[in-house]
Write a protein that holds these residues in place. Structure first.
Motif, short mmCIF file in Angstrom:
data_model
loop_
_atom_site.label_atom_id
_atom_site.label_comp_id
_atom_site.label_asym_id
_atom_site.label_seq_id
_atom_site.Cartn_x
_atom_site.Cartn_y
_atom_site.Cartn_z
N GLU A 65 -10.35 10.62 -23.54
CA GLU A 65 -10.00 9.23 -23.30
C GLU A 65 -8.55 9.11 -22.88
N THR A 66 -8.26 8.08 -22.13
CA THR A 66 -6.90 7.76 -21.74
C THR A 66 -6.68 6.26 -21.92
N ASP A 67 -5.46 5.93 -22.29
CA ASP A 67 -5.03 4.53 -22.40
C ASP A 67 -3.82 4.38 -21.48
N THR A 68 -3.99 3.60 -20.43
CA THR A 68 -3.01 3.56 -19.36
C THR A 68 -2.43 2.16 -19.20
N GLN A 69 -1.12 2.08 -19.05
CA GLN A 69 -0.42 0.83 -18.74
C GLN A 69 0.09 0.94 -17.31
N ALA A 70 -0.15 -0.12 -16.52
CA ALA A 70 0.26 -0.07 -15.12
C ALA A 70 0.64 -1.46 -14.63
N THR A 71 1.35 -1.50 -13.53
CA THR A 71 1.55 -2.72 -12.77
C THR A 71 0.60 -2.69 -11.59
N LEU A 72 -0.29 -3.65 -11.52
CA LEU A 72 -1.27 -3.72 -10.43
C LEU A 72 -0.78 -4.73 -9.41
N ARG A 73 -0.74 -4.32 -8.16
CA ARG A 73 -0.37 -5.22 -7.07
C ARG A 73 -1.56 -5.42 -6.14
N GLU A 74 -1.87 -6.68 -5.90
CA GLU A 74 -2.93 -7.05 -4.96
C GLU A 74 -2.26 -7.58 -3.70
N ILE A 75 -2.34 -6.82 -2.63
CA ILE A 75 -1.62 -7.12 -1.39
C ILE A 75 -2.61 -7.66 -0.36
N ARG A 76 -2.29 -8.82 0.20
CA ARG A 76 -3.16 -9.43 1.21
C ARG A 76 -3.25 -8.56 2.45
N THR A 77 -4.45 -8.53 3.06
CA THR A 77 -4.67 -7.85 4.32
C THR A 77 -5.17 -8.87 5.34
N GLN A 78 -5.42 -8.40 6.55
CA GLN A 78 -5.96 -9.26 7.60
C GLN A 78 -7.48 -9.12 7.71
N ASP A 79 -8.10 -8.33 6.83
CA ASP A 79 -9.54 -8.09 6.88
C ASP A 79 -10.27 -9.16 6.07
N PRO A 80 -11.09 -10.03 6.69
CA PRO A 80 -11.76 -11.08 5.93
C PRO A 80 -12.78 -10.55 4.94
N TYR A 81 -13.28 -9.33 5.13
CA TYR A 81 -14.26 -8.75 4.21
C TYR A 81 -13.61 -7.93 3.11
N ALA A 82 -12.33 -7.66 3.24
CA ALA A 82 -11.57 -6.97 2.19
C ALA A 82 -10.16 -7.55 2.20
N PRO A 83 -10.01 -8.80 1.74
CA PRO A 83 -8.75 -9.52 1.92
C PRO A 83 -7.59 -8.99 1.09
N PHE A 84 -7.87 -8.11 0.11
CA PHE A 84 -6.80 -7.56 -0.72
C PHE A 84 -6.97 -6.06 -0.86
N THR A 85 -5.84 -5.38 -0.96
CA THR A 85 -5.84 -3.96 -1.26
C THR A 85 -5.06 -3.74 -2.54
N GLU A 86 -5.45 -2.74 -3.33
CA GLU A 86 -4.84 -2.50 -4.63
C GLU A 86 -3.81 -1.38 -4.57
N LYS A 87 -2.69 -1.61 -5.26
CA LYS A 87 -1.68 -0.58 -5.46
C LYS A 87 -1.26 -0.60 -6.93
N ARG A 88 -1.02 0.58 -7.50
CA ARG A 88 -0.65 0.67 -8.91
C ARG A 88 0.64 1.46 -9.09
N ASP A 89 1.41 0.99 -10.04
CA ASP A 89 2.59 1.71 -10.51
C ASP A 89 2.34 2.01 -11.98
N PHE A 90 2.02 3.26 -12.29
CA PHE A 90 1.67 3.63 -13.65
C PHE A 90 2.93 3.73 -14.52
N LYS A 91 2.89 3.02 -15.65
CA LYS A 91 4.02 2.98 -16.56
C LYS A 91 3.89 4.03 -17.66
N THR A 92 2.73 4.03 -18.35
CA THR A 92 2.48 5.01 -19.40
C THR A 92 1.03 5.46 -19.37
#
Length: 260
Positions: A65-92
């Motif tokens: 098992e893992t317990d992870t803390q992160a900052t999740l960023r949802e960044i807008r795209t120009q794709d109407p079928y996938a309007p957001f892309t995910e990026k993570r900055d793992f803290k712990t």
């Protein structure tokens, strides 16, 4: 390859008590309309994310098992079928700062796209693919919509949906505001195509600027045997200011996420 899941993030006003059940097509129209409104208005955002991931052994005991803390960023795209892309900055990870190379593939189980994707709602446009059942829920405050993929259908586009596809939605019938949604597919399809067998999202209000958005607050997923599973929770969501490009292929954060 990690399993994929398509579920929605929506913007809705406050709910009103449920008086009468609307026709299914009327309810689907309201869900679609608010999904479009969401796509047009939700900004890029940043949230605190906590991910608990587990793998069980044959005796049902936690083997990893893992317990992870992160900052999740949802960044807008120009794709109407996938309007957001995910990026993570793992803290712990398990209470310690991870290496810069740490990735979700190093967790026991992780599902991509639980927060960002709207593809699941695009599937609702193929309404003839499903059988529907609508019933009151939560002391008539909301409705429960069950969608089950038909075993036979005339529209060839229905064949693109995975066998055994089933979705449950708890929503306000007048506004379309979603409180909970979940979906399952046939176990053999999940294993063969590396898709998630079960995924569910709870929604809660988050203030972004002068608007309140109903965003995922908790996401759960597991495989068909429930031996691999994860739970992610999202808090402290706010607008994300983006990145400032300074050289080709190089970027630095423009600022910390904006609290507005």
């Amino acid at each position: 390859m990690k399993p994929l899941l398509a579920l929605a993030v929506l913007l809705f006003p406050r709910a009103a008590p449920c008086q009468n059940l609307p026709p299914v097509n009327v309810l689907l129209d309201r869900l679609d309309a608010y999904a479009e409104r969401y796509q047009a208005t939700l900004p890029s955002l940043s949230c605190d994310e906590q991910i608990a991931s587990q793998a069980l052994n044959g005796k049902g005991k936690v083997a990893w098992e893992t317990d992870t803390q992160a900052t999740l960023r949802e960044i807008r795209t120009q794709d109407p079928y996938a309007p957001f892309t995910e990026k993570r900055d793992f803290k712990t990870v398990n209470g310690r700062r991870p290496k810069a190379s740490f990735h979700t593939s190093q967790m026991p189980y992780f599902v991509e796209g639980g927060f960002a994707s709207l593809v699941g709602f695009k599937r609702w446009e193929e309404r003839e693919c499903f059988d529907y059942a609508l019933a009151p829920a939560n002391d008539n405050q909301t409705v429960r919509l069950e969608m089950t993929l038909k075993t036979r259908f005339a529209n060839p586009s229905c064949a693109r949906l995975p066998d055994g596809f089933r979705r449950t939605v708890i929503a306000d019938p007048e506004t379309g505001r979603i409180l909970h949604t979940e979906r399952t597919i046939a176990p053999e399809v999940a294993s063969r195509d590396t898709e998630v067998y079960f995924g569910g999202i709870d929604y809660a209000p988050q203030k972004l600027g002068d608007q309140t958005f109903w965003l995922p607050s908790r996401f759960t997923a597991h495989d068909a045997r429930d031996t691999n599973r994860m739970t992610a929770t999202y808090t402290n969501c706010h607008r994300y200011t983006g990145e400032l490009k300074i050289l080709p292929g190089v970027s630095i954060p423009e600022s910390t996420p904006a609290h507005r």
